[in-house]
Design a protein around this motif. Sequence first.
Motif, PDB file in Angstrom:
ATOM      1  N   TYR B 263     -24.091 -16.675  77.702  1.00 18.78           N
ATOM      2  CA  TYR B 263     -24.866 -17.020  76.616  1.00 18.78           C
ATOM      3  C   TYR B 263     -24.873 -16.063  75.208  1.00 18.78           C
ATOM      4  CZ  TYR B 263     -26.954 -20.579  79.618  1.00 18.78           C
ATOM      5  OH  TYR B 263     -27.110 -21.579  80.299  1.00 18.78           O
ATOM      6  N   GLY B 264     -24.628 -14.882  75.757  1.00 18.81           N
ATOM      7  CA  GLY B 264     -24.393 -13.775  74.648  1.00 18.81           C
ATOM      8  C   GLY B 264     -23.208 -14.456  73.617  1.00 18.81           C
ATOM      9  N   THR B 265     -22.270 -14.783  74.270  1.00 14.05           N
ATOM     10  CA  THR B 265     -21.025 -15.093  73.466  1.00 14.05           C
ATOM     11  C   THR B 265     -21.233 -16.590  72.837  1.00 14.05           C
ATOM     12  OG1 THR B 265     -19.684 -14.363  75.181  1.00 14.05           O
ATOM     13  CG2 THR B 265     -18.696 -15.634  73.584  1.00 14.05           C
ATOM     14  N   ALA B 266     -22.117 -17.365  73.407  1.00 15.36           N
ATOM     15  CA  ALA B 266     -22.452 -18.740  72.814  1.00 15.36           C
ATOM     16  C   ALA B 266     -23.196 -18.266  71.463  1.00 15.36           C
ATOM     17  CB  ALA B 266     -22.998 -19.602  73.598  1.00 15.36           C
ATOM     18  N   PHE B 267     -24.305 -17.481  71.713  1.00 14.09           N
ATOM     19  CA  PHE B 267     -25.178 -17.070  70.634  1.00 14.09           C
ATOM     20  C   PHE B 267     -24.203 -16.425  69.282  1.00 14.09           C
ATOM     21  CE2 PHE B 267     -27.761 -13.810  68.274  1.00 14.09           C
ATOM     22  CZ  PHE B 267     -28.773 -14.437  68.209  1.00 14.09           C
ATOM     23  N   VAL B 268     -23.231 -15.655  69.559  1.00 11.58           N
ATOM     24  CA  VAL B 268     -22.546 -15.149  68.385  1.00 11.58           C
ATOM     25  C   VAL B 268     -21.597 -16.322  67.931  1.00 11.58           C
ATOM     26  CG1 VAL B 268     -20.529 -13.683  67.959  1.00 11.58           C
ATOM     27  CG2 VAL B 268     -22.433 -12.815  69.750  1.00 11.58           C
ATOM     28  N   LEU B 269     -20.972 -17.096  68.633  1.00 18.34           N
ATOM     29  CA  LEU B 269     -20.511 -18.108  68.095  1.00 18.34           C
ATOM     30  C   LEU B 269     -21.009 -19.145  67.139  1.00 18.34           C
ATOM     31  CD1 LEU B 269     -17.625 -19.531  68.139  1.00 18.34           C
ATOM     32  CD2 LEU B 269     -18.046 -20.571  70.202  1.00 18.34           C
ATOM     33  N   ILE B 270     -22.427 -19.447  67.793  1.00 21.95           N
ATOM     34  CA  ILE B 270     -23.114 -20.042  66.981  1.00 21.95           C
ATOM     35  C   ILE B 270     -23.445 -19.481  65.624  1.00 21.95           C
ATOM     36  CG2 ILE B 270     -25.708 -21.138  66.831  1.00 21.95           C
ATOM     37  CD1 ILE B 270     -25.242 -22.726  69.164  1.00 21.95           C
ATOM     38  N   MET B 271     -23.866 -18.328  65.616  1.00 22.34           N
ATOM     39  CA  MET B 271     -24.322 -17.567  64.373  1.00 22.34           C
ATOM     40  C   MET B 271     -23.264 -17.516  63.557  1.00 22.34           C
ATOM     41  SD  MET B 271     -27.670 -16.601  64.527  1.00 22.34           S
ATOM     42  CE  MET B 271     -28.555 -17.459  65.635  1.00 22.34           C
ATOM     43  N   ILE B 272     -21.935 -17.161  63.843  1.00 23.60           N
ATOM     44  CA  ILE B 272     -20.778 -17.301  63.165  1.00 23.60           C
ATOM     45  C   ILE B 272     -20.637 -18.696  62.448  1.00 23.60           C
ATOM     46  CG2 ILE B 272     -18.504 -17.459  62.878  1.00 23.60           C
ATOM     47  CD1 ILE B 272     -18.391 -15.227  65.079  1.00 23.60           C
ATOM     48  N   VAL B 273     -20.905 -19.604  62.865  1.00 27.48           N
ATOM     49  CA  VAL B 273     -20.902 -21.042  62.161  1.00 27.48           C
ATOM     50  C   VAL B 273     -21.945 -21.285  61.438  1.00 27.48           C
ATOM     51  CG1 VAL B 273     -20.822 -23.540  62.876  1.00 27.48           C
ATOM     52  CG2 VAL B 273     -19.589 -21.989  64.152  1.00 27.48           C
ATOM     53  N   LEU B 274     -23.068 -20.813  61.975  1.00 27.35           N
ATOM     54  CA  LEU B 274     -24.403 -21.005  61.113  1.00 27.35           C
ATOM     55  C   LEU B 274     -24.142 -20.445  59.767  1.00 27.35           C
ATOM     56  CD1 LEU B 274     -26.530 -22.814  62.042  1.00 27.35           C
ATOM     57  CD2 LEU B 274     -28.005 -20.643  62.309  1.00 27.35           C
ATOM     58  N   LEU B 275     -23.977 -19.072  60.072  1.00 30.12           N
ATOM     59  CA  LEU B 275     -23.750 -18.106  58.767  1.00 30.12           C
ATOM     60  C   LEU B 275     -22.670 -18.828  57.919  1.00 30.12           C
ATOM     61  CD1 LEU B 275     -23.859 -14.384  60.104  1.00 30.12           C
ATOM     62  CD2 LEU B 275     -25.558 -15.649  58.525  1.00 30.12           C
ATOM     63  N   VAL B 276     -21.451 -19.295  58.495  1.00 28.99           N
ATOM     64  CA  VAL B 276     -20.528 -19.856  57.475  1.00 28.99           C
ATOM     65  C   VAL B 276     -20.980 -20.881  56.664  1.00 28.99           C
ATOM     66  CG1 VAL B 276     -18.518 -21.160  57.723  1.00 28.99           C
ATOM     67  CG2 VAL B 276     -18.350 -19.094  58.691  1.00 28.99           C
ATOM     68  N   ASN B 277     -21.886 -21.761  57.260  1.00 34.45           N
ATOM     69  CA  ASN B 277     -22.591 -22.936  56.744  1.00 34.45           C
ATOM     70  C   ASN B 277     -23.659 -22.466  55.635  1.00 34.45           C
ATOM     71  OD1 ASN B 277     -21.069 -24.346  58.499  1.00 34.45           O
ATOM     72  ND2 ASN B 277     -22.826 -25.501  59.241  1.00 34.45           N
ATOM     73  N   LEU B 278     -24.155 -21.661  55.637  1.00 35.32           N
ATOM     74  CA  LEU B 278     -25.290 -20.929  54.957  1.00 35.32           C
ATOM     75  C   LEU B 278     -24.503 -20.535  53.719  1.00 35.32           C
ATOM     76  CD1 LEU B 278     -27.860 -19.087  57.009  1.00 35.32           C
ATOM     77  CD2 LEU B 278     -28.040 -21.459  55.722  1.00 35.32           C
ATOM     78  N   LEU B 279     -23.288 -19.708  54.006  1.00 36.29           N
ATOM     79  CA  LEU B 279     -22.490 -19.159  52.798  1.00 36.29           C
ATOM     80  C   LEU B 279     -21.975 -20.552  52.199  1.00 36.29           C
ATOM     81  CD1 LEU B 279     -21.022 -16.579  51.557  1.00 36.29           C
ATOM     82  CD2 LEU B 279     -18.922 -17.443  53.236  1.00 36.29           C
ATOM     83  N   ALA B 280     -21.557 -21.519  52.770  1.00 30.55           N
ATOM     84  CA  ALA B 280     -21.032 -22.632  52.014  1.00 30.55           C
ATOM     85  C   ALA B 280     -22.067 -23.373  50.985  1.00 30.55           C
ATOM     86  CB  ALA B 280     -20.504 -23.905  52.936  1.00 30.55           C
ATOM     87  N   ASN B 281     -23.571 -23.515  51.618  1.00 25.41           N
ATOM     88  CA  ASN B 281     -24.341 -23.966  50.879  1.00 25.41           C
ATOM     89  C   ASN B 281     -24.582 -22.903  49.252  1.00 25.41           C
ATOM     90  OD1 ASN B 281     -25.823 -26.263  51.179  1.00 25.41           O
ATOM     91  ND2 ASN B 281     -26.617 -25.514  53.265  1.00 25.41           N
ATOM     92  N   TRP B 282     -24.562 -21.444  49.883  1.00 25.76           N
ATOM     93  CA  TRP B 282     -25.122 -20.727  48.849  1.00 25.76           C
ATOM     94  C   TRP B 282     -23.738 -20.786  47.680  1.00 25.76           C
ATOM     95  CZ3 TRP B 282     -22.584 -15.994  46.896  1.00 25.76           C
ATOM     96  CH2 TRP B 282     -23.455 -15.442  46.053  1.00 25.76           C
ATOM     97  N   LEU B 283     -22.320 -20.747  48.117  1.00 25.06           N
ATOM     98  CA  LEU B 283     -21.477 -20.804  47.223  1.00 25.06           C
ATOM     99  C   LEU B 283     -21.416 -21.995  46.230  1.00 25.06           C
ATOM    100  CD1 LEU B 283     -18.445 -19.477  49.218  1.00 25.06           C
ATOM    101  CD2 LEU B 283     -19.430 -18.155  47.224  1.00 25.06           C
TER     102      LEU B 283
END
Lengths: 250, 294
Positions: B263-283
Amino acid sequence: MNSVETKDLHLYYGDFHALKGITMGMKKNQVTAFIGPSGCGKSTYLRCFNRMNDLIDGVKIEGEIMIDGVDIYQKNIQVDDLRKHVGMVFQKPNPFPKSIFENVAYGLRVNGTKDKKFIEERVERSLKQAALWDEVKDKLKKSAFELSGGQQQRLCIARALAIEPSVLLMDEPTSALDPLSTAKTEELIHELKENYTIVIVTHNMQQAGRVSDYTAFFYLGELVEYGKTKTIFTNPKDQRTQNYITGRFG
Amino acid sequence: MAFANNTSTQNSKRLSQNVAFWIFRLLSFSVVAILVIILGFIIVRGISVISWEFLTQMPREGMTAGGIYPAIIGTLCLVVGSMLFAFPIGILSGIYINEYAKDSWFKRFVKMMTNNLAGIPSIVFGLFGMALFVNQFGFGDSILAGSLTLGLLALPVVIRTTEESLKAIDNSFRIGSLALGATKWQTTSRVVLPMAFPNIITGLILSIGRVSGETAPILFTVAAYFLPKLPNSIFDQVMALPYHLYVISTSGTNIEASRAMAYGTAFVLIMIVLLVNLLANWLRRYFSRKVKMN
């Protein structure tokens, strides 16, 4: 003296015969208006002069177009050089998403001008010619999108003037503008003809009467009548011209 | 007055409109609900595992303890590698298809092939990557082979994104530029691309999110079952987050003991994807403001 001259010009969109053998000449430093109902070929004819029809697939052109003595469809003509010589203003203002200054400087830059001072002077002069300088001189760095529609159209005129064409084509330049901006643009056309040969397509007959020296009436791909604007509007020879300008069809 | 009378037909057409809108509303809420439930589930189960140690240490004791540091680094390497490959090829192809290719059978063929490429199951990419990059080219199981395989997977997305972003630019801008004596390339590079840039970049970043979560393509080409060290070169194998997640949830040494780590690994993976998407929006917002200004 004729600045633009065509001889027996035919144009086909695929099978559709859009221009049927047009022979006419447009006088230097005069305003010539093209009028006629929608689909009569007047805009198509105009776009031949800077070879904008080249961009449409399936267009075939026969005949001859001479601009300032040069056959513009001969093989060794580079279209980008031609378009420097024959400027164009479009129906809807289409400024680039750049600053006001950069919009006017664009034509100079793409044609290789690097001299900063020269560009600055030319931008100022073009904006003055287009009667826009006083309104924008304090915000040249602002986006062109912040201007009103009428101002944007005058910016597009300035943009075209900056590269010093000898012929200026205008394709219904005021159809998207309010009456006040239209009046300003028409006034501008009056002033510009001193230095440019102007060809304007218009749907508005009063406008043709106000701004042009010569008027050509097109119908179904043919040039029906061409002559001094006064003569066309007061004493047309052809029945179809008569019908059109009196509003019986169109 | 006529319009003040509520006839039965008028009532029933209003009723059917209300019913229809309520159904649409419920369905769109349920989409949001599903996402919230998935995220909540992973966060609740995974957040207790997250610690500085978990993010920065090698796995220990048959992957039931320690951290996932090498998998994070491995995924980063693969993302960067695949983008170095997919971005230039994909963007240039997209520009060619939309701006230059005349409407001919060749253009339609290229577009059809791009769409087909997008429809190929990712495990097939994995198999192909193994056959070509790992064996034929002799890269072995390596970051290089894995990146190329993931890059192939991202390629159609990048091409389509570029193409669609360019298509959205009104033709009047191109014509305006050409009419000033600009060449086609000047028009593309100085007017069209800057305008399309915010949307292109968004699509590119979203494809990063996609690539970072893929498991099948890296299965036979790069991913290591257990490798508690960092890579030295592009010819090294690495661990990767999605594969690590798969390993410790299905074939680890002690699945029950490593459940929390999963679950910890899944959490990290999801956070990475989420951050990437937020970055996309911001950019995208940042660049669309910038494009208008200069």
